[in-house]
Enzyme design. Structure first.
Site, short mmCIF file in Angstrom:
data_model
loop_
_atom_site.label_atom_id
_atom_site.label_comp_id
_atom_site.label_asym_id
_atom_site.label_seq_id
_atom_site.Cartn_x
_atom_site.Cartn_y
_atom_site.Cartn_z
N ASN A 153 0.93 -1.46 -0.05
CA ASN A 153 0.06 -0.08 0.00
C ASN A 153 0.80 1.16 -0.05
O ASN A 153 1.87 1.32 0.90
CB ASN A 153 -0.93 0.05 1.31
CG ASN A 153 -1.67 -1.24 1.36
OD1 ASN A 153 -2.11 -1.75 0.50
ND2 ASN A 153 -1.84 -1.75 2.85
N ALA A 160 -1.91 2.60 3.28
CA ALA A 160 -0.70 2.61 4.06
C ALA A 160 -1.08 3.63 5.45
O ALA A 160 -1.47 4.44 5.26
CB ALA A 160 0.35 3.22 3.42
N HIS A 164 6.53 5.66 5.43
CA HIS A 164 8.13 4.94 5.16
C HIS A 164 7.53 3.77 4.21
O HIS A 164 6.85 2.97 4.32
CB HIS A 164 8.76 4.51 6.61
CG HIS A 164 9.92 4.15 6.39
ND1 HIS A 164 10.96 4.93 6.97
CD2 HIS A 164 10.38 3.09 5.63
CE1 HIS A 164 12.25 4.20 6.62
NE2 HIS A 164 11.79 3.12 5.68
N HIS A 166 7.33 0.45 2.52
CA HIS A 166 6.96 -0.95 3.21
C HIS A 166 6.10 -1.65 2.43
O HIS A 166 5.31 -1.12 1.34
CB HIS A 166 6.76 -0.91 4.61
CG HIS A 166 5.49 -0.38 4.99
ND1 HIS A 166 5.14 0.99 4.83
CD2 HIS A 166 4.30 -0.95 5.36
CE1 HIS A 166 3.82 1.12 5.22
NE2 HIS A 166 3.28 -0.16 5.38
N CYS A 196 -1.78 -22.52 -20.94
CA CYS A 196 -1.82 -21.58 -19.88
C CYS A 196 -2.49 -20.35 -20.42
O CYS A 196 -2.06 -19.83 -21.51
CB CYS A 196 -0.57 -21.15 -19.22
SG CYS A 196 -0.47 -19.64 -18.36
N CYS A 199 -0.05 -17.33 -20.40
CA CYS A 199 0.93 -17.49 -21.59
C CYS A 199 0.41 -17.00 -23.12
O CYS A 199 0.92 -16.23 -23.71
CB CYS A 199 1.47 -18.86 -21.77
SG CYS A 199 2.81 -19.23 -20.46
N HIS A 240 6.92 -19.38 -17.89
CA HIS A 240 5.75 -19.97 -17.38
C HIS A 240 6.17 -20.62 -15.99
O HIS A 240 6.92 -21.54 -15.99
CB HIS A 240 5.13 -20.96 -18.05
CG HIS A 240 3.83 -21.54 -17.30
ND1 HIS A 240 2.51 -21.14 -17.37
CD2 HIS A 240 3.86 -22.86 -16.71
CE1 HIS A 240 1.75 -21.77 -16.58
NE2 HIS A 240 2.74 -22.84 -16.22
N HIS A 293 -0.10 -18.91 -13.60
CA HIS A 293 1.34 -18.11 -13.96
C HIS A 293 1.27 -17.01 -13.13
O HIS A 293 0.58 -16.20 -12.89
CB HIS A 293 0.82 -17.82 -15.22
CG HIS A 293 2.02 -17.42 -16.17
ND1 HIS A 293 2.42 -17.84 -17.11
CD2 HIS A 293 2.72 -16.17 -15.82
CE1 HIS A 293 3.41 -17.07 -17.85
NE2 HIS A 293 3.74 -16.03 -17.00
N GLU A 309 -20.56 -0.06 -8.15
CA GLU A 309 -19.40 -1.12 -8.08
C GLU A 309 -20.03 -2.00 -6.79
O GLU A 309 -19.66 -3.15 -7.01
CB GLU A 309 -18.10 -0.55 -7.78
CG GLU A 309 -17.42 -0.13 -9.20
CD GLU A 309 -17.61 1.29 -9.15
OE1 GLU A 309 -18.62 2.07 -8.70
OE2 GLU A 309 -17.03 2.12 -10.23
ZN LIG Z 1 10.67 6.30 8.18
ZN LIG Z 2 1.81 -19.51 -18.20
#
Ligand SMILES: [Zn+2]
Ligand SMILES: [Zn+2]
Ligand SMILES: [Zn+2]
Length: 332
Positions: A153, A160, A164, A166, A196, A199, A240, A293, A309
């Protein structure tokens, strides 16, 4: 004109509306910025302000929980799930529940408060990816966990809690719904085509080019055909593999280049937007090797999810992926 599009992997439909086209920079409602701060528990030098580290890379050695690290992993101070205990399932008629077992860890990507994943050199991004890798390999030995979600995030609007830089990792006794939908969809494609689907998507997109953001010998970055969110971008390794943790050094290094490239394009085009980054990798105990994959999804936070939504499960995306890819290609 708007258009309904179906994601070929999950079968999820989205609405692409391109009416009233805005400039890309108009989308960023909440630009992110690294600001110096009086105190930050994730900064180098404040190792005693976090739970004890489970992993750290130190070039010149040094004791655990001391300065001098490049990447450091600590348990989340307020974990969503607890590591201790056994997985117990309970049912009450139609209602299922389980004990909240899991691992919740924070990957501190740099000791420097002013850096972000986009500004770190590629070699430092690769170290972050190796930390993801090493933690997944370790946690995977714990048979209580079915899957691990690695995610980031960036910015308050993306979730977040700290500025900092992360990432986070959550090991789960179940398979997250989005991964479940991808695995099931990919399995269906495999049963019909014996191939796949990821792929197949890479092949078709690289030939068509219009949704490709960037490509290297190992990784293709593209705007998916039916993106839920504007400027959503996927990074797909060409080789793959179902499991992120099986990726060879070459793929990890190429992915670090690709992540930096996409984040820099995004920051220039969209003015440092908040974003989520997530690694989708196969559940541990399913035979997905032939058809799933692993990949990375980067989603800038530019629009608000609203009643339609939430009520329908449909996403309305105001930027066609062809347009998003074109914009990103112009910001190299
Ligand atoms: Zn920091
Ligand atoms: Zn694949
Ligand atoms: Zn995915």
């Amino acid at each position: 004109m708007s258009e309904l599009r179906k994601d070929p992997i999950t079968g999820r439909w989205v609405i692409i509306t391109t009416e009233g086209q805005k400039r890309p920079s108009d989308f960023c409602i909440e630009p992110t910025e690294q600001k110096p701060t009086q105190f930050c528990p994730l900064c180098g030098g404040n190792e005693d302000k976090t739970p004890s580290e489970v992993l750290a890379y130190r070039q010149n050695g040094g004791a655990p929980n001391s300065p001098g690290w490049d990447v450091r992993v600590v348990p989340n101070r307020v974990p969503a799930l607890q590591v201790e205990g056994s997985v117990e399932r309970h049912g009450d008629g139609v209602f299922d529940r389980m004990s909240g077992i899991g691992a919740d860890e924070v990957i501190i990507e740099t000791p420097d408060h002013m850096q972000t994943l986009a500004t770190l050199p590629e070699s430092a991004i690769a170290k972050v990816l190796w930390a993801f890798h090493d933690r997944v390999v370790d946690l995977k030995q714990d048979r209580r966990f079915q899957s691990i979600l690695v995610f980031k995030n960036h910015g308050a609007a993306a979730g977040a809690a700290l500025d900092h830089s992360h990432s986070q990792l959550i090991a789960l006794p179940i398979v997250p719904r989005h991964v479940r939908e991808e695995v099931d969809g990919a399995h269906q494609h495999y049963q019909v085509k014996d191939r796949c689907i990821f792929c197949d998507i890479i092949d078709q997109e690289v030939r068509g080019e219009e949704r490709v953001v960037g490509e290297s010998a190992d990784v293709v970055a593209l705007a998916p055909y039916a993106p839920r969110f504007p400027f959503e971008t996927w990074l797909l390794p060409r080789h793959h593999r179902a499991f992120f943790e099986d990726a060879p050094r070459q793929d990890i290094e190429s992915l670090s280049r690709s992540i930096k490239d996409v984040l820099q394009r995004m920051n220039r085009a969209l003015l440092m937007p908040p974003y989520n980054l997530v690694i989708h990798s196969s559940p541990f105990y399913e035979s997905t090797g032939e058809f799933y994959h692993w990949h990375v999804e980067i989603i800038p936070i530019l629009t608000k999810v609203a009643g339609f939504e939430r009520g329908s499960g449909f996403h309305i995306n105001p930027v066609a992926p062809e347009e998003a890819a074109k914009v990103f290609r112009t910001y190299s």
